[in-house]
Write a protein that holds these residues in place. Structure first.
Motif, PDB file in Angstrom:
ATOM      1  N   ASN A   1      38.406 -91.435  55.915  1.00 51.84           N
ATOM      2  CA  ASN A   1      39.722 -91.957  55.538  1.00 51.84           C
ATOM      3  C   ASN A   1      39.663 -92.746  54.225  1.00 51.84           C
ATOM      4  OD1 ASN A   1      42.577 -92.455  56.358  1.00 51.84           O
ATOM      5  ND2 ASN A   1      41.922 -94.587  56.444  1.00 51.84           N
ATOM      6  N   SER A   2      38.474 -93.233  53.878  1.00 49.41           N
ATOM      7  CA  SER A   2      38.299 -94.030  52.654  1.00 49.41           C
ATOM      8  C   SER A   2      38.040 -93.182  51.409  1.00 49.41           C
ATOM      9  CB  SER A   2      37.130 -95.005  52.828  1.00 49.41           C
ATOM     10  OG  SER A   2      37.322 -95.833  53.950  1.00 49.41           O
ATOM     11  N   CYS A   3      37.823 -91.871  51.599  1.00 51.23           N
ATOM     12  CA  CYS A   3      37.494 -91.002  50.460  1.00 51.23           C
ATOM     13  C   CYS A   3      38.637 -90.965  49.442  1.00 51.23           C
ATOM     14  CB  CYS A   3      37.224 -89.572  50.931  1.00 51.23           C
ATOM     15  SG  CYS A   3      35.678 -89.342  51.807  1.00 51.23           S
ATOM     16  N   PRO A   4      38.336 -91.205  48.158  1.00 50.25           N
ATOM     17  CA  PRO A   4      39.363 -91.021  47.125  1.00 50.25           C
ATOM     18  C   PRO A   4      39.573 -89.529  46.866  1.00 50.25           C
ATOM     19  CG  PRO A   4      37.304 -91.805  46.145  1.00 50.25           C
ATOM     20  CD  PRO A   4      37.063 -91.676  47.611  1.00 50.25           C
ATOM     21  N   MET A   5      40.802 -89.064  46.977  1.00 52.33           N
ATOM     22  CA  MET A   5      41.089 -87.636  46.837  1.00 52.33           C
ATOM     23  C   MET A   5      41.659 -87.332  45.455  1.00 52.33           C
ATOM     24  SD  MET A   5      40.031 -86.887  49.794  1.00 52.33           S
ATOM     25  CE  MET A   5      40.485 -85.191  50.139  1.00 52.33           C
ATOM     26  N   PHE A   6      41.247 -86.205  44.876  1.00 54.77           N
ATOM     27  CA  PHE A   6      41.685 -85.813  43.536  1.00 54.77           C
ATOM     28  C   PHE A   6      42.456 -84.503  43.586  1.00 54.77           C
ATOM     29  CE2 PHE A   6      37.072 -87.240  42.857  1.00 54.77           C
ATOM     30  CZ  PHE A   6      37.394 -88.587  43.010  1.00 54.77           C
ATOM     31  N   THR A   7      43.394 -84.383  42.683  1.00 54.08           N
ATOM     32  CA  THR A   7      44.121 -83.117  42.541  1.00 54.08           C
ATOM     33  C   THR A   7      43.160 -82.050  42.032  1.00 54.08           C
ATOM     34  OG1 THR A   7      46.128 -84.334  42.024  1.00 54.08           O
ATOM     35  CG2 THR A   7      46.094 -81.994  41.441  1.00 54.08           C
ATOM     36  N   TYR A   8      43.200 -80.882  42.659  1.00 50.48           N
ATOM     37  CA  TYR A   8      42.277 -79.803  42.278  1.00 50.48           C
ATOM     38  C   TYR A   8      42.653 -79.224  40.924  1.00 50.48           C
ATOM     39  CZ  TYR A   8      39.778 -75.360  42.374  1.00 50.48           C
ATOM     40  OH  TYR A   8      38.964 -74.296  42.054  1.00 50.48           O
ATOM     41  N   GLN A   9      41.664 -79.164  40.032  1.00 55.64           N
ATOM     42  CA  GLN A   9      41.848 -78.560  38.713  1.00 55.64           C
ATOM     43  C   GLN A   9      41.178 -77.196  38.719  1.00 55.64           C
ATOM     44  OE1 GLN A   9      43.408 -79.895  35.742  1.00 55.64           O
ATOM     45  NE2 GLN A   9      43.132 -77.802  35.067  1.00 55.64           N
ATOM     46  N   ASP A  10      41.971 -76.133  38.719  1.00 60.42           N
ATOM     47  CA  ASP A  10      41.409 -74.786  38.787  1.00 60.42           C
ATOM     48  C   ASP A  10      40.805 -74.385  37.445  1.00 60.42           C
ATOM     49  OD1 ASP A  10      40.670 -72.415  39.864  1.00 60.42           O
ATOM     50  OD2 ASP A  10      42.698 -71.674  40.244  1.00 60.42           O
ATOM     51  N   LYS A  11      39.987 -73.347  37.466  1.00 56.14           N
ATOM     52  CA  LYS A  11      39.405 -72.829  36.231  1.00 56.14           C
ATOM     53  C   LYS A  11      40.515 -72.306  35.318  1.00 56.14           C
ATOM     54  CE  LYS A  11      35.025 -71.344  38.314  1.00 56.14           C
ATOM     55  NZ  LYS A  11      35.264 -71.778  39.690  1.00 56.14           N
ATOM     56  N   ASP A  12      40.268 -72.409  34.017  1.00 53.66           N
ATOM     57  CA  ASP A  12      41.240 -71.885  33.048  1.00 53.66           C
ATOM     58  C   ASP A  12      41.340 -70.366  33.198  1.00 53.66           C
ATOM     59  OD1 ASP A  12      41.859 -74.345  31.752  1.00 53.66           O
ATOM     60  OD2 ASP A  12      39.945 -74.258  30.700  1.00 53.66           O
ATOM     61  N   SER A  13      42.551 -69.877  33.310  1.00 53.31           N
ATOM     62  CA  SER A  13      42.780 -68.429  33.421  1.00 53.31           C
ATOM     63  C   SER A  13      43.604 -67.941  32.241  1.00 53.31           C
ATOM     64  CB  SER A  13      43.518 -68.102  34.728  1.00 53.31           C
ATOM     65  OG  SER A  13      42.716 -68.425  35.831  1.00 53.31           O
ATOM     66  N   PRO A  14      43.453 -66.672  31.877  1.00 53.44           N
ATOM     67  CA  PRO A  14      44.258 -66.134  30.771  1.00 53.44           C
ATOM     68  C   PRO A  14      45.749 -66.126  31.139  1.00 53.44           C
ATOM     69  CG  PRO A  14      42.468 -64.632  31.375  1.00 53.44           C
ATOM     70  CD  PRO A  14      42.564 -65.651  32.451  1.00 53.44           C
ATOM     71  N   LEU A  15      46.570 -66.589  30.213  1.00 53.78           N
ATOM     72  CA  LEU A  15      48.024 -66.534  30.399  1.00 53.78           C
ATOM     73  C   LEU A  15      48.566 -65.445  29.489  1.00 53.78           C
ATOM     74  CD1 LEU A  15      48.762 -70.385  30.420  1.00 53.78           C
ATOM     75  CD2 LEU A  15      48.617 -68.851  32.391  1.00 53.78           C
ATOM     76  N   MET A  16      48.694 -64.246  30.039  1.00 51.40           N
ATOM     77  CA  MET A  16      49.045 -63.073  29.255  1.00 51.40           C
ATOM     78  C   MET A  16      50.428 -62.535  29.637  1.00 51.40           C
ATOM     79  SD  MET A  16      46.601 -62.229  27.158  1.00 51.40           S
ATOM     80  CE  MET A  16      45.261 -63.350  26.799  1.00 51.40           C
ATOM     81  N   PRO A  17      51.118 -61.897  28.677  1.00 52.22           N
ATOM     82  CA  PRO A  17      52.369 -61.219  29.037  1.00 52.22           C
ATOM     83  C   PRO A  17      52.083 -60.071  29.995  1.00 52.22           C
ATOM     84  CG  PRO A  17      52.044 -61.299  26.641  1.00 52.22           C
ATOM     85  CD  PRO A  17      50.759 -61.713  27.265  1.00 52.22           C
ATOM     86  N   GLU A  18      53.085 -59.654  30.730  1.00 54.10           N
ATOM     87  CA  GLU A  18      52.921 -58.518  31.640  1.00 54.10           C
ATOM     88  C   GLU A  18      52.507 -57.286  30.839  1.00 54.10           C
ATOM     89  OE1 GLU A  18      52.792 -57.076  35.479  1.00 54.10           O
ATOM     90  OE2 GLU A  18      53.344 -59.114  34.869  1.00 54.10           O
ATOM     91  N   PRO A  19      51.368 -56.660  31.168  1.00 54.10           N
ATOM     92  CA  PRO A  19      50.939 -55.491  30.395  1.00 54.10           C
ATOM     93  C   PRO A  19      51.865 -54.296  30.632  1.00 54.10           C
ATOM     94  CG  PRO A  19      49.478 -55.825  32.273  1.00 54.10           C
ATOM     95  CD  PRO A  19      50.408 -56.995  32.237  1.00 54.10           C
ATOM     96  N   ARG A  20      51.992 -53.466  29.623  1.00 52.60           N
ATOM     97  CA  ARG A  20      52.816 -52.265  29.757  1.00 52.60           C
ATOM     98  C   ARG A  20      52.176 -51.283  30.735  1.00 52.60           C
ATOM     99  NH1 ARG A  20      52.460 -47.635  26.978  1.00 52.60           N
ATOM    100  NH2 ARG A  20      51.135 -48.586  25.387  1.00 52.60           N
ATOM    101  N   ASP A  21      50.834 -51.238  30.686  1.00 59.58           N
ATOM    102  CA  ASP A  21      50.124 -50.310  31.555  1.00 59.58           C
ATOM    103  C   ASP A  21      48.736 -50.888  31.848  1.00 59.58           C
ATOM    104  OD1 ASP A  21      49.684 -47.987  33.014  1.00 59.58           O
ATOM    105  OD2 ASP A  21      48.713 -46.979  31.326  1.00 59.58           O
ATOM    106  N   VAL A  22      48.195 -50.584  33.016  1.00 61.18           N
ATOM    107  CA  VAL A  22      46.851 -51.036  33.390  1.00 61.18           C
ATOM    108  C   VAL A  22      46.012 -49.822  33.760  1.00 61.18           C
ATOM    109  CG1 VAL A  22      45.493 -52.418  34.996  1.00 61.18           C
ATOM    110  CG2 VAL A  22      47.724 -53.256  34.234  1.00 61.18           C
ATOM    111  N   HIS A  23      44.916 -49.620  33.031  1.00 61.94           N
ATOM    112  CA  HIS A  23      44.029 -48.483  33.282  1.00 61.94           C
ATOM    113  C   HIS A  23      42.692 -49.021  33.781  1.00 61.94           C
ATOM    114  CE1 HIS A  23      41.986 -44.711  33.024  1.00 61.94           C
ATOM    115  NE2 HIS A  23      41.251 -45.053  31.969  1.00 61.94           N
TER     116      HIS A  23
END
Length: 673
Positions: free
Chosen positions: A339-361
């Motif tokens: 109960n005494s543990c200090p809790m931190f907001t989870y910081q996720d790994k940086d991910s690419p923020l890309m526009p929706e691709p027209r096609d995925v191959h």
């Protein structure tokens, strides 16, 4: 060894992926996203018609502009089909430097020139220097380990179209990596740290995490010991890392001596104290006698308790102390410390923020073809899943909350839910208890009222006496109780109320996050109990208990989370009987490793390596570690023989042979015989 296939994501607008990456630079907080490789393809018969495609990559040598240009050139060589209608005429390789917060870029014109530069957070060009390339190279290696998949497929599914390579494949590249780490070691805190570390330090950051991960994966402990011995001469705090590597390499006496000597100089170094506590805790679990176990746990308790004093705002110190109390079966103190543990907001790994691709191959190499794996994607998305399984919140826990939940489930697995609730009510103020005590205290205090007090406070309505200021039925005990108790734990009201609230003064207020964990744990246990009860009923009636593969996978994860490992393996096997699942197979693999089932472990690894390679990853530290451990235990000749003896296509076996060959390159234990 053939390289993984090259996935292609097509752009709607030429260069939009590079523009999107530039715009996201200011928001990056961790090691940065995987490298971006952008290619311009031109129609052979219509040079004016161009299209942009891109993919992501980790583990490519980023020590210079020449090495990144060489990677782009390998992509042009792959385009060998004489019937192709397009050819690559231009390429840009983007690699993030998390030290200087710059995106290093290499622009290749084919045929033609190579230009290297870097882009800052404002999108402005700068000159690329040798020092910046050193930083970029080190970040690249750390990213390759940080973004690698653990075998379960979770990381692979997170970002579409990432080629993952092993950044350190021999002793020469190891020397380059460790040399770069040595030069930049005392700037490692600039990279940030894991989500369970509040404040990055010289010994707790992404650089040290990556170094330890590399040494654990490859078993190159001597190289790590040499590195940290040199760095310790510059700062005594590095002793904690040196000790960790000595413990990894089973040089326990040397590790204990290093910590003992170093703590003489810095007695309140919390990482050293925590390293000692962790070591003693592990030794206690392997103790031959109860007396020896108790002695080691008492020593661990002293170290862990002292580390919380040294670093009261760090989660890891309090979590370790809670773990020691759990091992001592001191449940009330374990819950109090949790109960005494200090809790931190989870910081996720940086991910690419890309526009929706027209096609995925997403092409498939012939070398990765295996019927049971190839059928997986089609069947996955047609499965029905019970909504109650999809709503289990514990599955999404990360960082400090995941670790705290693990401690809570360990307690539950040992003493049961009912006993845990009893201990909870002994330690914390329960809401109904608080309301009862409060009402009694208020009634006892009524004769003390006077007209002057009523005039100041207002006469309370008799129907709501004892509930003033609390209209919300769901109000947590922590809120009203905190307002009624003075800082010293005594009631701030009249003397009669003191007597009635005395019971509350010996109890603590449960933090909201821990209260939430109890609710989530209850839901996990409820779903688990329904599953096991139904299974037992169906078996008694000799009726098959049916679930979809996805449901079995979730149930396996649920059982593993609650630390019911046999039941988890049972669910994972049921999933695999319906279709291939890397997550389920990785879960079963953990059981095989614990039980030392060599042939079953090899069979699982072969399939996981093949699945990973199918999705463009030739490198998983966890799978490499599994192979290395097998070779240490059984010898390289036996492991190679078991791989070869399985009735799978040779091209599939060769992928796992490649992992075994890496162990030979690094001269791992067991590769000589």
């Amino acid at each position: 060894m053939v390289a993984p296939a090259v996935p292609e994501l097509s752009e709607d607008v030429l260069h939009e992926s590079i523009d999107a990456r530039t715009e996201s630079l200011a928001a990056l907080r961790e090691l940065g996203p995987p490298d971006l490789v952008h290619l311009v393809k031109q129609a052979v018969r219509n040079p004016g018609k161009q299209a942009g495609v891109y993919h992501h990559v980790t583990g490519v040598d980023a020590s210079s502009s020449a090495s990144l240009a060489a990677y782009i050139n390998t992509l042009t060589y792959r385009d060998h089909d004489p019937n192709t209608t397009t050819r690559i005429v231009e390429g840009v390789y983007c690699c993030y430097n998390a030290f200087s917060r710059l995106d290093m870029r290499v622009h290749v014109s084919i045929p033609g020139t190579v230009e290297s530069y870097c882009v800052d957070e404002r999108g402005e060009k700068r000159k690329a220097s040798d020092d910046l390339w050193l930083e970029t190279y080190l970040c690249s290696v750390l990213r390759a380990y940080s973004y690698a998949d653990d075998g379960s497929g979770d990381s692979i599914r997170k970002i579409v179209g990432v080629r993952r390579f092993n950044p350190v494949t021999n002793t020469e590249t190891e020397h380059r990596f460790l040399n770069a780490a040595e030069q930049l070691f005392f700037r490692g805190w600039q990279l940030g740290s894991d989500s369970i570390v509040q404040v990055p330090t010289n010994v707790s950051n992404h650089l040290t995490t990556g170094l330890l991960k590399y040494l654990e994966t490859t078993g190159r402990y001597t190289s790590g010991i040499n590195l940290f011995e040199k760095l310790r001469t510059q700062s005594v705090e590095v002793a904690s890392l040196l000790a960790k590597v000595l413990f990894m390499g089973h040089e326990e006496v040397s590790g204990v001596k290093v910590l003992y000597q170093s703590l003489q100089q810095t007695p309140m170094d919390y990482v050293m104290l925590d390293t000692q506590a962790d070591f003693l805790l592990k030794k206690a679990t392997k103790a031959e006698t109860p007396e020896l176990k108790e002695e080691r746990l008492k020593m661990a308790l002293g170290c862990a308790d002292r580390s919380t004093i040294a670093a009261p705002s760090e989660f890891s110190t309090w979590a370790r102390l809670a773990q020691v109390y759990v091992a001592m079966e001191d449940w009330e103190n374990a819950l109090t410390i949790l109960n005494s543990c200090p809790m931190f907001t989870y910081q996720d790994k940086d991910s690419p923020l890309m526009p929706e691709p027209r096609d995925v191959h997403l092409p498939t190499l012939p070398e990765t073809r295996l019927d049971e794996i190839d059928s997986e994607p089609e069947s996955r998305y047609a499965e029905q899943v019970d909504p109650s399984l999809l709503s289990l919140r514990a599955a999404s826990y990360r960082g400090t909350f995941k670790k705290a939940y693990s401690i809570l489930t360990e307690m539950t697995a040992k003493i049961g839910w009912d006993q845990l609730l009893k201990i909870r009510s002994n330690v914390f103020v329960m809401e109904d208890e608080y309301r009862t005590e409060k009402q009694e205290a208020t009634q006892a205090a009524q004769p003390m009222r006077s007209p002057s007090m009523d005039g100041l406070r207002g006469t309370p309505d008799p129907t709501t006496n004892g509930e003033e200021g609390s209209d919300d039925e769901n109000e947590k005990p922590s809120e009203p109780a905190a307002s009624k108790l003075a800082p010293n734990g005594e009631n701030s009201g009249g003397t009669n109320a003191d007597d009635h609230l005395s019971k509350l003064n010996t109890k603590r207020l449960c933090e909201r996050w821990l209260d939430s964990l109890f609710m989530v744990l209850y839901e996990d246990l409820r779903v688990y109990t329904i599953w096991r009860t139904q299974m037992a009923q169906y078996r008694a009636q000799q009726i098959q208990y049916k679930k979809s593969a996805e449901e079995w996978e979730i149930l396996g994860s649920l059982a593993e989370r609650l630390q019911h490992f046999d039941e988890a393996a049972e669910a994972y096997r049921a999933c695999l009987s319906l279709r291939f699942s890397p997550k389920a197979l990785a879960g079963v693999l953990r059981v095989f490793e614990k039980t030392k089932s060599t042939r079953e472990t090899v069979a699982a690894v072969i399939r996981l390596v093949t699945w990973q390679y199918r999705w463009y990853s030739e490198f998983s530290p966890e799978l490499l570690h599994t192979i290395r451990t097998l070779i240490e235990d059984e010898g390289a000749v036996k492991v190679r023989s078991i791989i070869q003896a399985t009735s799978l296509p040779q091209h599939v076996l060769d992928l796992t042979h490649h992992y075994a060959a890496l162990c030979a390159t690094f001269r791992s234990s067991g590769t000589d015989g």
